[in-house]
Scaffold this motif. Structure first.
Motif, PDB file in Angstrom:
ATOM      1  N   LYS A  35      47.316  -0.763 -13.995  1.00 45.95           N
ATOM      2  CA  LYS A  35      46.811  -0.739 -12.955  1.00 45.95           C
ATOM      3  C   LYS A  35      45.375  -1.529 -12.498  1.00 45.95           C
ATOM      4  O   LYS A  35      44.680  -1.337 -13.605  1.00 45.95           O
ATOM      5  CB  LYS A  35      46.788   0.679 -12.317  1.00 45.95           C
ATOM      6  CG  LYS A  35      47.910   1.452 -12.578  1.00 45.95           C
ATOM      7  CD  LYS A  35      48.972   1.305 -11.638  1.00 45.95           C
ATOM      8  CE  LYS A  35      50.429   1.925 -11.614  1.00 45.95           C
ATOM      9  NZ  LYS A  35      51.410   1.496 -11.203  1.00 45.95           N
ATOM     10  N   GLU A  36      45.119  -1.740 -11.378  1.00 45.55           N
ATOM     11  CA  GLU A  36      43.752  -2.186 -10.927  1.00 45.55           C
ATOM     12  C   GLU A  36      43.105  -1.000 -10.219  1.00 45.55           C
ATOM     13  O   GLU A  36      43.491  -0.488  -9.290  1.00 45.55           O
ATOM     14  CB  GLU A  36      43.623  -3.382 -10.195  1.00 45.55           C
ATOM     15  CG  GLU A  36      42.172  -3.746  -9.994  1.00 45.55           C
ATOM     16  CD  GLU A  36      41.903  -5.115  -9.790  1.00 45.55           C
ATOM     17  OE1 GLU A  36      42.894  -6.104  -9.560  1.00 45.55           O
ATOM     18  OE2 GLU A  36      40.503  -5.552  -9.904  1.00 45.55           O
ATOM     19  N   GLU A  40      36.249  -3.577 -12.747  1.00 43.93           N
ATOM     20  CA  GLU A  40      34.864  -3.754 -13.456  1.00 43.93           C
ATOM     21  C   GLU A  40      34.463  -3.047 -14.668  1.00 43.93           C
ATOM     22  O   GLU A  40      33.537  -2.972 -15.179  1.00 43.93           O
ATOM     23  CB  GLU A  40      33.540  -3.353 -12.493  1.00 43.93           C
ATOM     24  CG  GLU A  40      33.585  -4.023 -11.240  1.00 43.93           C
ATOM     25  CD  GLU A  40      32.566  -3.499 -10.067  1.00 43.93           C
ATOM     26  OE1 GLU A  40      32.178  -2.489 -10.694  1.00 43.93           O
ATOM     27  OE2 GLU A  40      32.239  -4.196  -9.289  1.00 43.93           O
ATOM     28  N   GLY A  41      35.780  -2.659 -15.215  1.00 44.95           N
ATOM     29  CA  GLY A  41      35.571  -2.062 -16.639  1.00 44.95           C
ATOM     30  C   GLY A  41      35.349  -0.589 -16.650  1.00 44.95           C
ATOM     31  O   GLY A  41      34.458   0.060 -17.671  1.00 44.95           O
ATOM     32  N   ALA A  45      42.031   2.266 -15.611  1.00 41.59           N
ATOM     33  CA  ALA A  45      43.433   2.314 -15.101  1.00 41.59           C
ATOM     34  C   ALA A  45      44.084   0.889 -15.431  1.00 41.59           C
ATOM     35  O   ALA A  45      45.428   0.993 -15.655  1.00 41.59           O
ATOM     36  CB  ALA A  45      43.340   1.980 -13.380  1.00 41.59           C
ATOM     37  N   ASN A  56      40.084  -2.805 -21.853  1.00 38.03           N
ATOM     38  CA  ASN A  56      40.215  -3.012 -20.292  1.00 38.03           C
ATOM     39  C   ASN A  56      40.757  -4.264 -19.940  1.00 38.03           C
ATOM     40  O   ASN A  56      39.961  -5.061 -19.896  1.00 38.03           O
ATOM     41  CB  ASN A  56      38.944  -2.703 -19.389  1.00 38.03           C
ATOM     42  CG  ASN A  56      38.597  -1.181 -19.579  1.00 38.03           C
ATOM     43  OD1 ASN A  56      39.407  -0.368 -19.668  1.00 38.03           O
ATOM     44  ND2 ASN A  56      37.306  -0.822 -19.756  1.00 38.03           N
TER      45      ASN A  56
HETATM   46 FE1  FES Z   1      38.883  -0.276 -13.702  1.00 39.49          FE
HETATM   47 FE2  FES Z   1      39.992  -2.233 -15.347  1.00 39.49          FE
HETATM   48  S1  FES Z   1      40.352  -1.714 -13.210  1.00 39.49           S
HETATM   49  S2  FES Z   1      38.661  -0.632 -15.772  1.00 39.49           S
END
Ligand code: FES
Ligand code: FES
Length: 158
Positions: A35-36, A40-41, A45, A56
């Motif tokens: 998932k996204e 931003e890490g 998800a 990530n």
């Molecule tokens: Fe949140 Fe990758 S989408 S860490």
């Protein structure tokens, strides 16, 4: 040409090297278990294993993973480890909306593979990179604790 192994199969692509692994998995390959969330890490998800390490995928340009072995949640679903986690996430009520759960399960598997009998503090540390917007943390910790105790023998330290 970028080539890597994904869930045991070779993938070759001419995609731009800066394409995020997350987008490639979801949009090119239809592996939507990853998932996204934040992009931003920060939320976990999009967790995948890269050469067995939890990473990530929103931060990984596919040009950087040539020759690597990638596993997504779809790639671990046949394992005994996944089945135990699935059972105890369900029993402990760890799944609410479910959006964070694939990443949480990946983080749980990574934690228990490295530390088969974690303390509660170690469990909380192990999932500290994964956010649950439904704030189901206590049930998720319970689920991991149960999976550690009931999954006797399957969480051998590598
Ligand atoms: Fe949140 Fe990758 S989408 S860490
Ligand atoms: Fe909804 Fe975690 S179960 S975000």
């Amino acid at each position: 040409m970028i080539s890597f192994t994904l869930n045991g199969r070779t993938v070759e692509t001419d995609a731009t090297a800066t394409t995020r692994l997350l987008d490639f998995l979801r949009e090119e390959l239809g592996l939507i278990g990853t998932k996204e969330g934040c992009g931003e890490g920060e939320c976990g998800a999009c967790s995948v294993f890269v050469n067995s390490l939890l990473q990530n995928s929103c931060l990984i340009p596919i040009g950087s993973i040539s020759g690597a072995h990638i596993q997504t949640i779809e790639g671990i679903m046949d394992t005994e480890q996944f089945k135990i986690l699935d059972e105890y996430y369900s029993l402990a009520g760890g799944v609410q909306c479910g959006y964070c759960i694939p990443g949480m399960v990946m983080a749980s598997a990574a934690l228990l593979s490295n530390n088969p009998q974690p303390t509660e503090e170690e469990i909380r540390e192990g999932i500290s990179g994964n956010l649950c917007r439904c704030t189901g943390y206590n049930m998720i910790v319970d689920a991991i604790n149960l999976a550690a105790k009931k999954g006797d023998g399957i969480w051998q330290k590598k």
